[in-house]
Design an enzyme around this catalytic site. Structure first.
Site: not given
Ligand code: ASP
Length: 309
Positions: A228-229, A205, A207-208, A177, A231
């Site tokens: 970033t990571g 789906r 994510g964050d 990301t 989510g």
């Protein structure tokens, strides 16, 4: 007049040194530096934090090395569903998009939603329709096709897993990301994040990254944050807003707030990743609990730096 600061990330994770050629390392480095220069130039010339964040992210979205825009990973259906968000610290205005397909620069749609709609977040077909109304550029499937990423999808399907990275094994994980945060010379903060999400993702789906407060947050009174990571953990920990809250309600410094959230809370939950952040006076913090994070920064108008995994 105050100085400016800017930081960017191109994803956090673990990457096996043996799988990265010198040539590829150089390519990552120069892509980060080029994007950083875009933002730095805008801020140096007295431009706004929001413009610097948007244009820095556009530069990363246009680069196939990162999991956003052109370089987005494949969904289980062999498509690309992209998420992005942006937030302005001066008035807490924000825009976000989830699950958009074939749009060249999702971050620019997030900006359009923020500035020219009555909403904060749009998704799927409706978001596409709005992007067309705002005359944003779309691309073909070929533009987003990348043989390496397609191979990753094949492997992920074969092994029956949903991959939160764009590498080939779980020991070789990387979240690709992209994001940027900035403080301009006028004292305003901004943050933005853009992603293709995860390889082999199903069921639309999300994510964050497009969720204001989880993957992105900006408030002139406290900080601007882009994450970033993994989510799912960043969503559950409401990471970006949590850092702002620790500063606002508990009086923590940016550094202390980042340590609590990234190095303690997320670690205890099992949430791997990192973030970039600036406080109201341009102090930067770029913590990560993964092995590494592609990142670059210019703090308070001084020397430009970039690092990678
Ligand atoms: N946070 C992103 C997501 O879960 C992944 C990443 O940071 O690369 O969609």
């Amino acid at each position: 007049m105050s100085t400016f600061s800017i930081a960017l990330h191109g994803g956090a994770g673990t990457i096996l040194r043996s799988s990265v050629t010198e040539e590829k390392e150089k390519a990552y480095h120069s892509a980060l530096m080029a994007a950083l220069t875009v933002g730095e130039t805008i801020l140096k010339d007295g431009g706004t934090a929001i413009d610097a964040v948007l244009q820095t992210i556009v530069s990363l979205e246009d680069c196939p090395l990162f999991n956003a825009g052109k370089g987005s990973v494949f969904t289980a259906d062999g498509l690309h569903e992209m998420d992005a968000s942006v937030m302005r610290g001066e008035d807490l205005n924000a825009g976000a998009v989830a699950g958009i397909q074939l749009l060249k620069n999702p971050i620019l749609l997030a900006k359009e939603i923020m500035e020219n709609s009555d909403h904060v977040m749009l998704s799927g077909k409706g978001a596409e329709e709005f992007a067309k109304q705002r005359q944003l550029a779309f691309e073909t499937e070929e533009y987003f096709f990348d043989e390496y990423r397609f191979q990753q999808l094949r492997e992920a399907i074969h092994e029956g897993r949903v991959q939160l990275d764009h590498s080939t094994s779980t020991e070789n994980k990387k979240f690709g990301t992209v994001g940027a945060v900035a403080k301009d010379i006028h004292g305003n903060l901004a943050a933005g994040t853009s992603t293709g999400g995860m390889t082999n993702k199903k069921f639309n789906r999300i994510g964050d990254s497009p969720v204001i407060g989880s993957g992105t947050y900006a408030n002139n009174a406290t900080c601007a944050v882009s994450c970033t990571g993994h989510g799912e953990y960043f969503l559950r920990a409401v990471v970006a807003y949590d850092i702002s809250c620790l500063m606002e309600y508990k009086g923590l410094t940016l550094q202390d707030a980042c340590n609590v959230v990234v190095m303690d809370k997320l670690v205890k939950m099992g949430g791997e990743g990192g973030l970039i952040a600036t406080d109201a006076v341009g102090n930067l913090c770029l913590p990560f609990n993964s092995d590494g994070m592609y990142r670059g920064w210019v703090e308070k108008g001084t020397e430009k730096k970039s690092c990678y995994l």
